[in-house]
Design an enzyme around this catalytic site. Structure first.
Site, PDB file in Angstrom:
ATOM      1  N   CYS A 161       0.829  -1.211   0.000  1.00 17.52           N
ATOM      2  CA  CYS A 161       0.000   0.000   0.000  1.00 17.52           C
ATOM      3  C   CYS A 161       0.862   1.261   0.000  1.00 17.52           C
ATOM      4  O   CYS A 161       0.387   2.332  -0.374  1.00 17.52           O
ATOM      5  CB  CYS A 161      -0.971  -0.010   1.171  1.00 17.52           C
ATOM      6  SG  CYS A 161      -0.168  -0.310   2.722  1.00 17.52           S
TER       7      CYS A 161
ATOM      8  N   GLY B 168     -16.548   1.356  25.132  1.00 17.45           N
ATOM      9  CA  GLY B 168     -16.529   1.956  23.799  1.00 17.45           C
ATOM     10  C   GLY B 168     -16.284   0.854  22.785  1.00 17.45           C
ATOM     11  O   GLY B 168     -15.496  -0.065  23.053  1.00 17.45           O
TER      12      GLY B 168
END
Lengths: 274, 435
Positions: free
Chosen positions: B54, B194
């Protein structure tokens, strides 16, 4: 046989020294091969040390701590044995450098001041008394090792808490591992010391016909051991861990060994059965 | 040195935007097609290896016509990826010979990575090597060896230096701290407050190190369920947090809440009974764990985002300090590689071959010095000379012919060097000379 004793007296500090060198390398580099090499040398050192003690015992027909320097060698062996067991259980070699340094120091001093003379206290020729001393020394070594693990734990916890991520943080194993290692050392110390003390009483019974006497050293040892074991049991029962238990390992061993040292220093009746 | 040169054309995060990198990136299938195309008659390339991640797409080529490489690559892009590359899309990084070698070694070691010393790049270089091995019909000895050395160099840098040690992301820094406190995560319960990306990253790293018991507390149940499915976690509401505080050992809080989700009073109640270690990672802004908690109990280790950022910063500095050591290791491997390349030259190979045959002859003759008469010895010398010359004739003339026709096949020279152990013999001779 004396020739073998002299050869082993030279070889032992060398083998322990090599092991210590590799432990230092591992402490720095964390290379697993180095850890393996140091453990191999420690195993060889322990084997040779046991042979050395057996030959000495057989040759002089006495427990091999005929003088202070010979006792240092016995202490080195005891520390090495206890550390060896703990390392085998936890598979953690980072702390080896600390204990092997002590082992090397004791063994070097013992080898340097080695005496061939066969004069010794007749007490040391008695096997029961020999086992009593061996167990007591092993117990004290385990106690000292648990104290050192407690100290390492406290130092590392302080570093983590204060966000000082320096050499101690990088090099030492996790807090939980240090706590476990201290626990194993204590588990070794309690029965070994207990058996050692019990055999001491048996010896006293054999010599004087009574199991217990009002000797300050004997009383102190018994009381200290009972307090130490009771505290340990309370801690286990309450499932305490972390900082408190490490403080117990550290201060427990310091207080135990310091008080015993003081009593031995100020009283001269210890181990005199004449 | 063969007349071919090693060349590199490519782009990376250092000199190309993500749009250009996307345009250049190649799949494994496309890379294999590039390799196959490079072996066709009309190709200007002798060898090619492509590293496409990438962050970079780099073409490592061996060619006698380096000026033809760029047009060839552009052509292949249009054939294989069906895109027309813009004029300045590719040749931003052009290197030759030793610079290519050093660059690839630096890439494999993580020195050229976006995050200094990252580990993934080594496996990507390995994949590049595997693709070369599996798709090249002809042998590609120079790049084959180059990639092997790059992988070795990358491994050596990772084992001999601390270039890749220490966490360099917030989530990993938190897990690194946890690893300094707990030995075995499988024995400990983790509470994630969370269910966002940060929580997921921390949970993933913890799971990689053995954590199995997760509990997720989140405002939105739907989001919590998604995350719980990935980690086989138990789900609770935010109001249930106090009830699990006694049983968990690691708490990770990463939410956008404006209030403390774990308060001093809640922890105080728990620590009336609890005496175990507790690690709390507050990766939220504003903070969601009351900071007084970390100061009050010696068993609690509380870290906020700034603390973790400092850990990351310190680790990056440590890694930067390892660069000179890493470069020295790469130099070592680069030297090894060029020594090997030099061994592939025709003239030195012939001279080493002659020398070795001559040595064998002399050593064998020596055995008979005192066993035969001087006349017999002279005859034996003549005979052995003749034998050696005849035995060497075909290999040497074949090598000379290759050189004369400008058709040097490196793999054949490599084979001769291997068969006659010419490199080993040369090394031994050097050692003897030194002694």
């Amino acid at each position: 046989m004396l020739f073998f004793i002299q050869i082993l007296n030279i070889i032992l500090p060398i083998v322990y020294g090599i092991s210590c060198f590799f432990y230092a390398q591992y402490f720095r580099s964390k290379n697993e091969k180095t850890a393996h090499t140091s453990f191999v040398f420690l195993t060889v050192g322990l084997f040779l040390h046991l042979v050395f003690m057996l030959i000495k015992g057989y040759h002089f027909q006495s427990f091999p701590i005929r003088n202070s320097f010979a006792s240092l060698s016995m202490l080195a062996l005891d520390i090495a044995i206890v550390y060896y067991i703990i390392e085998r259980i936890k598979k953690e070699s980072t702390t080896g450098i600390f204990f092997l340094s002590i082992v090397v120091f004791f063994q070097v001093v013992s080898s340097l001041f080695y005496q061939v003379s066969s004069d010794h206290d007749p007490l040391l020729s008695n096997p029961m008394f020999g086992v009593h001393i061996a167990l007591a020394l092993l117990g004290f070594s385990s106690l000292a090792i648990s104290g050192l693990y407690g100290l390492m734990y406290l130092m590392l916890a302080k570093e983590i808490k204060k966000r000082h991520f320096g050499i101690i943080y990088d090099a030492l194993p996790p807090l939980e591992t240090l706590s476990d290692m201290g626990k194993y050392a204590t588990i070794c110390a309690i029965p070994l010391l207990g058996l050692g003390i019990f055999l001491g009483h048996c010896w006293h019974y054999k010599m004087r016909g009574v199991f217990f006497t009002l000797d300050p050293k004997i009383i102190t040892t018994d009381v200290l051991w009972i307090i130490y074991v009771s505290t340990w049991l309370i801690i286990q029962r309450r499932k305490m861990s972390g900082m408190l238990i490490s403080m117990f390992y550290f201060w427990g061993s310091i207080v135990f060994l310091f008080i015993l040292g003081m009593v031995k220093f100020f009283s001269s009746t210890f181990h005199r059965f004449d | 040195m063969p007349s071919s040169r090693i060349a590199l054309l490519g782009r990376s995060h250092k000199n190309a935007s993500v749009e250009i990198r996307d345009q250049l990136s190649l799949t494994a299938q496309m890379i294999s097609e590039f390799i196959q195309a490079s072996q066709l008659q009309d190709s200007p390339l002798d060898e090619i290896a492509i590293l496409s991640t990438c962050n970079r797409t780099e073409f490592y080529c061996v060619s006698k016509q380096c000026e033809q490489i760029y047009p060839w690559i552009i052509e292949q892009y249009s054939k294989i990826k069906k895109i027309e590359l813009s004029q300045n899309a590719l040749p931003c990084l052009i290197l030759f010979d030793d610079n290519v070698v050093r660059h690839l070694f630096a890439v494999a070691s993580g020195l050229e990575s976006m995050v200094l010393g990252e580990n993934q790049i080594l496996s990507q270089v390995k994949s590049c090597y595997d693709l070369l091995l599996s798709h090249a019909k002809k042998q590609a000895p120079l790049l084959n060896r180059l990639l092997q050395e790059a992988i070795k160099s990358g491994k050596a840098v990772r084992t001999e230096t601390a270039l890749c040690q220490g966490a360099v992301s917030i989530s990993l820094a938190g897990v690194e701290l946890a690893r300094k406190i707990f030995t075995n995560f499988s024995r400990h319960k983790v509470l994630l407050v969370g269910a966002g990306e940060t929580s997921e990253l921390v949970a993933m790293h913890l799971r990689n190190f053995g954590a199995t018991q997760f509990t997720i507390a989140n405002r939105s149940r739907e989001r919590a369920e998604k995350l719980a499915a990935k980690f086989s976690a138990q789900i609770i509401g935010l109001d249930e947090i106090p009830s699990v505080l006694n049983s968990v050992d690691i708490i990770v809080v990463a939410t956008n809440s404006q209030n403390y989700l774990i308060t001093y009073e809640q922890v105080e109640r728990v620590f009336r009974e609890r005496q175990r270690l507790l690690l709390m990672l507050d990766i939220s802004t504003p903070r969601n764990i009351d900071p007084r908690i970390g100061l009050q109990w010696s068993e609690v280790f509380l870290y906020n985002i700034d603390d973790l950022q400092n850990v990351v910063g310190a680790n990056i500095k440590k890694r930067e300090g390892e660069i000179p050591k890493s470069r020295a290791i790469m130099d070592r491997f680069s030297k090894d590689y060029w020594t090997w390349v030099t061994s592939l030259e025709v003239a030195p190979t012939i001279s080493k071959l002659v020398k070795q045959f001559e040595e064998v002859r002399e050593n064998e003759l020596k055995k008979f010095v005192h066993k035969v008469s001087p006349t017999e010895y002279k005859q034996m010398e003549k005979l052995s000379n003749g034998l050696i010359k005849k035995l060497m004739y075909y290999p040497i003339s074949s090598l000379n012919q290759m050189s004369a026709n400008d058709n040097v096949d490196i793999s054949k020279i490599d084979l001769i060097s291997d068969i006659y152990q010419l490199r080993k013999v040369e090394k031994n001779n050097k050692v003897l000379k030194k002694k």
